[in-house]
Design a protein around this motif. Structure first.
Motif, PDB file in Angstrom:
ATOM      1  N   TYR A   1       7.867  -3.379  13.214  1.00  0.00           N
ATOM      2  CA  TYR A   1       7.680  -3.242  11.773  1.00  0.00           C
ATOM      3  C   TYR A   1       7.362  -4.610  11.173  1.00  0.00           C
ATOM      4  O   TYR A   1       7.978  -5.617  11.537  1.00  0.00           O
TER       5      TYR A   1
ATOM      6  N   SER B   1       3.744   2.056   2.082  1.00  0.00           N
ATOM      7  CA  SER B   1       4.648   0.913   2.228  1.00  0.00           C
ATOM      8  C   SER B   1       5.785   0.971   1.220  1.00  0.00           C
ATOM      9  O   SER B   1       6.934   0.649   1.533  1.00  0.00           O
TER      10      SER B   1
ATOM     11  N   GLU C   1       8.268   3.730   2.418  1.00  0.00           N
ATOM     12  CA  GLU C   1       8.923   3.364   3.672  1.00  0.00           C
ATOM     13  C   GLU C   1       9.927   2.233   3.477  1.00  0.00           C
ATOM     14  O   GLU C   1      11.077   2.309   3.931  1.00  0.00           O
TER      15      GLU C   1
ATOM     16  N   ARG D   1      14.071   2.456   3.804  1.00  0.00           N
ATOM     17  CA  ARG D   1      14.782   1.600   4.760  1.00  0.00           C
ATOM     18  C   ARG D   1      15.844   0.759   4.054  1.00  0.00           C
ATOM     19  O   ARG D   1      16.974   0.614   4.545  1.00  0.00           O
TER      20      ARG D   1
ATOM     21  N   ASP E   1       8.504   1.014  15.785  1.00  0.00           N
ATOM     22  CA  ASP E   1       8.170   2.345  15.303  1.00  0.00           C
ATOM     23  C   ASP E   1       7.831   3.263  16.475  1.00  0.00           C
ATOM     24  O   ASP E   1       7.979   2.878  17.652  1.00  0.00           O
TER      25      ASP E   1
END
Length: 530
Positions: free
Chosen positions: A518, A367, A370, A374, A512
């Motif tokens: 998400y 997490s 990711e 982003r 995803d």
């Protein structure tokens, strides 16, 4: 016997043993002229006597002897740090690991006179041992205001004296590296090397602080070799890595873990390391516990004021950790940029103990990487509108000029005023201006149109079936697949359409590769389908 007083008596041969042909009568030896410099040298030598050092010059190769000499030299050098001389003589000197206790009166005076000129910026040729003696002083910061000042003096002397004797080059080049390990300097060794154009002497130097190439070198996955990186995305990947690394550091700290120590963890087989090998150097600074990474093959660790060295800067689990971070980051970037090939990273393959600690703290590694990737991409690709104040002022002036034309004398009838306003009105409409004419001064009011938010504009861009697909995705993968089958559309095409519009309006994908929303966008998705 420079420091002794003696009287020489010459005897001729005589048949009577012990009796000379000419026997001198006892004479009183007068007191020698006072020599203040000799007195200073005597005080300096007393330091060695108080230390009870053997100063066995013939056993300079013995480490224990040299350690004793190092401490004596440092204390004597501190005593003599401000001494100046103007001796007119010149005495040669040659010795391994030279220091003051080895030198006679004339050699000491020769050295300190030469050093006085060096400190003025006048570097002359001299015995090589004198040059090494001066370098030893600078390594111990003797005659300098601190490590940075001593380093600057060392660089100046090296470049100047090397013109006379290049023997010092191989030693100074090695000791410059040690200098940056031993002393905590504001600049990294890599920055120092680049600033002084020494890169040819130190290949593969690194800066451990978020250095992209260093992390790639120790990583199980070298992102530099990927097709995505080579497709014009070098700058994007590097900047994203710096952003992700900063987030990782913070997450590690929040979980009670040190990021650098977790990654740069060498094997347990480390060698003892002595700074400034082959120099007479006394470790006078008490060192804090720390680790310094100079290249992908060099790590130095200080613990309890003792140094160790290893050519392995990361163990297997550390390499796995960085490899996963690199791969997961690239996976997010590929998806965000719409790259034709996807990439997946499996966190379960990472055996590093930090992964479990992060999960226990409610902040899984997957997490962290990711979300950070982003966030970076969203910030890096967002459109920034800048207002040209000069152009705005010009528009205002033009609008004022137009407004003046609308002002008519009071005696004109209302119909004529209305006609002029209608003619000027269309020209001003695109500016969204509201005009008011008064007898005193015409004024202009700019009423900015309120722009819709990015999520509102996305809602307007989505088709009805796309909104229903988002609603179905909220209930799971089966529901969105069922919707696609009922409408006779390919699920992948439907999802790609939603994600493309989301990228255009909010800078990120919503679904995803498994067609699931998400987690961070569930709330916004619910608002889109209302």
């Amino acid at each position: 016997m420079d420091d002794g007083m003696y009287y020489e008596i010459d005897y001729d041969a005589s048949p009577i043993p012990g009796v000379g042909k000419f026997v001198q009568r006892p004479q009183k030896i007068g007191e020698a002229p006072k020599d203040d410099i000799r007195g200073v040298f005597g005080q300096m030598r007393d330091i060695a006597r108080a230390h009870r050092s053997s100063y066995d010059f013939s056993r300079f190769f013995d480490r224990r002897v040299r350690q004793g000499n190092e401490e004596v030299f440092y204390k004597q050098a501190m005593f003599m740090k401000d001494f100046r001389d103007d001796y007119t003589g010149s005495a040669q000197f040659s010795q391994y690991y030279p220091y003051y206790q080895m030198m006679g009166y004339e050699q000491l005076r020769t050295y300190f006179t030469w050093r006085t000129e060096v400190r003025k910026g006048n570097v002359a040729d001299t015995s090589l041992s004198y040059a090494f003696l001066y370098i030893y002083e600078l390594l111990g910061n003797i005659g300098a205001e601190g490590p940075l000042d001593a380093l600057g003096k060392l660089m100046f002397f090296w470049k100047a004296f090397s013109a006379y004797n290049k023997t010092i080059d191989k030693y100074v080049l090695r000791w410059l590296k040690d200098y940056h390990v031993y002393y905590e300097l504001p600049q990294s060794f890599k920055e120092f090397v680049e600033k002084n154009s020494l890169a040819q002497h130190y290949p593969k130097m690194a800066d451990a602080e978020d250095n992209f190439d260093l992390f790639c070198a120790i990583s199980k996955y070298d992102i530099r070799k990927s097709a995505f990186f080579a497709s014009g995305n070098e700058k994007l990947v590097k900047e994203c890595f710096y952003y992700v690394a900063e987030r990782l550091r913070q997450a590690f700290v929040d979980s009670g873990i040190q990021f650098d120590e977790s990654v740069f963890q060498p094997t347990k087989r480390m060698s003892a390391w002595t700074p400034f090998q082959d120099a007479l150097f006394y470790q006078w600074v008490k060192q804090p516990d720390r680790r310094i990474v100079l290249s992908e093959n060099e790590i130095y660790i200080c613990s309890h004021n003792k140094w160790a060295f290893s050519t392995v800067v990361a163990d297997e689990s550390g390499k796995q950790l960085i490899g996963y971070v690199m791969k997961q980051m690239e996976s997010v970037l590929r998806k965000a940029t719409g790259y034709k090939f996807k990439l997946s990273a499996n966190a379960s393959t990472v055996t590093h103990p930090a992964v479990g600690k992060l999960s226990d703290a409610g902040n899984p590694l997957e997490s962290i990487v990711e979300q950070a990737a982003r966030e970076f991409y969203r910030e890096a690709t967002k459109t920034v509108v800048r207002v040209d104040l000069g152009a705005l002022s010009r528009i205002r002036q033009e609008a004022l000029a137009t407004q003046e034309k609308l002002i008519v004398p009071e005696q004109k009838d209302q119909a004529e005023q209305s006609d002029q306003a209608e003619q000027a009105g269309p020209a001003l409409a695109p500016l969204n201006l509201s005009l008011r004419a008064t007898r005193d001064m015409p004024t202009i009011e700019i009423e900015p149109a309120e722009a819709p938010s990015s999520w509102e504009s996305l809602r307007s861009a989505l088709t009805e079936i796309e909104k229903k697909a988002l609603a179905a995705a909220l209930h799971g993968e089966k529901e969105i697949k069922k919707l696609a089958e009922e409408r006779g559309v390919m699920l992948e095409v439907l999802v790609d359409g939603i994600n493309e519009k989301a990228m255009d309006h909010v800078g990120d994908s919503l679904l995803d590769e498994d067609f699931a929303l998400y987690g961070e966008y569930i709330k916004q998705a619910k608002e889109l389908i209302i």
